[in-house]
Scaffold this active site. Structure first.
Site, short mmCIF file in Angstrom:
data_model
loop_
_atom_site.label_atom_id
_atom_site.label_comp_id
_atom_site.label_asym_id
_atom_site.label_seq_id
_atom_site.Cartn_x
_atom_site.Cartn_y
_atom_site.Cartn_z
N LEU A 10 14.91 3.98 -0.06
CA LEU A 10 13.60 3.89 -0.69
C LEU A 10 12.69 2.90 0.03
O LEU A 10 13.07 1.74 0.25
CB LEU A 10 13.76 3.47 -2.15
N ASP A 11 11.50 3.35 0.37
CA ASP A 11 10.47 2.44 0.85
C ASP A 11 10.06 1.55 -0.33
O ASP A 11 10.30 1.89 -1.49
CB ASP A 11 9.31 3.27 1.37
N LEU A 12 9.42 0.42 -0.03
CA LEU A 12 9.00 -0.50 -1.10
C LEU A 12 7.51 -0.36 -1.41
O LEU A 12 7.12 0.17 -2.45
CB LEU A 12 9.35 -1.94 -0.70
N ASP A 13 6.65 -0.83 -0.50
CA ASP A 13 5.21 -0.80 -0.73
C ASP A 13 4.69 0.64 -0.76
O ASP A 13 4.87 1.40 0.20
CB ASP A 13 4.47 -1.55 0.38
#
Length: 224
Positions: A10-13
């Protein structure tokens, strides 16, 4: 794309959290203090997600200018700007459903790891990750002229979580083209999210396998 991924990166931003308000405010302060014209909001918004050094290079700044911007920007972030942020609606329920289904969850972000881990902890998202904060992967702190490609972060996350092992089926989830390219560089597909910071058509042009309009739709793509 695997029918039922065993590992989800999962990417964060722009994927888990709406971090644009804090990032843009810190950038405005950084450009103002260094005497560099402040880009308009549309341009500042494009900074959210990709490595900071890469975004600054695209502005055509000198090395010294970029270093000065980075210094002030990180000071502002660490002073509290990184918490001018919020978890997107529906994300906690999505993560809980994935964990309940036995999915291995890790975060793979272009945000420096020393900043990413406190943010994940602050919002309580580490409780959903397979190894808690040890499941948050990002680059080290870098100078303005440096930027670790996200493909290296994805490779680390896959190796540490077992997503690169035989029998594993991994997928990257993110909102920007560099998420898709990083996934492809590691031989895995990517699912895009439409609620992030990507430009219209950006994910499709990068070769994303699918785009989810909501966290509930993403849950359906990942769990079937």
């Amino acid at each position: 794309m695997p029918d039922r991924p065993t590992h989800v990166l999962l990417d964060l931003d722009g994927t888990l959290t709406d971090s644009a308000p804090g990032i843009m405010a810190c950038l405005r302060t950084a450009f103002t203090e260094t005497g560099i014209p402040v880009p308009d909001d549309a341009r500042l918004r494009r900074f959210v997600g990709p490595p900071l050094g890469l975004s600054l290079a695209r502005l055509g700044l000198t090395h010294d200018q970029a270093e000065a911007v980075v210094t002030v920007y990180r000071r502002e972030l660490e002073a509290g700007g990184m918490y001018d942020n919020a978890v997107f609606d529906g994300v906690p329920g999505l993560l809980a459903a994935l964990r309940a289904a036995g999915t291995t969850l890790v975060v793979a972000t272009a945000k420096p790891q020393p900043l990413a881990r406190p943010i994940v902890e602050h919002f309580g998202l580490h409780r959903y990750l397979s190894a808690g904060l040890d499941s948050v992967f990002g680059p080290a702190m870098e100078g303005a002229g440096e930027h670790t490609g996200k493909e290296k972060v994805v490779a680390r996350a896959l190796a540490a979580s077992g997503g690169d092992q035989a029998g594993a089926a991994a997928v990257m989830v993110g909102d920007r083209e560099h998420d898709v390219h990083a996934a492809a560089a590691n031989g895995i597909p990517a699912i895009g999210v439409a609620w992030g910071y990507g430009e219209p058509g950006e994910l499709e042009e990068a070769g994303v396998a699918a785009v989810a309009g909501t966290p509930e739709e993403l849950r359906g793509l990942l769990l079937g």
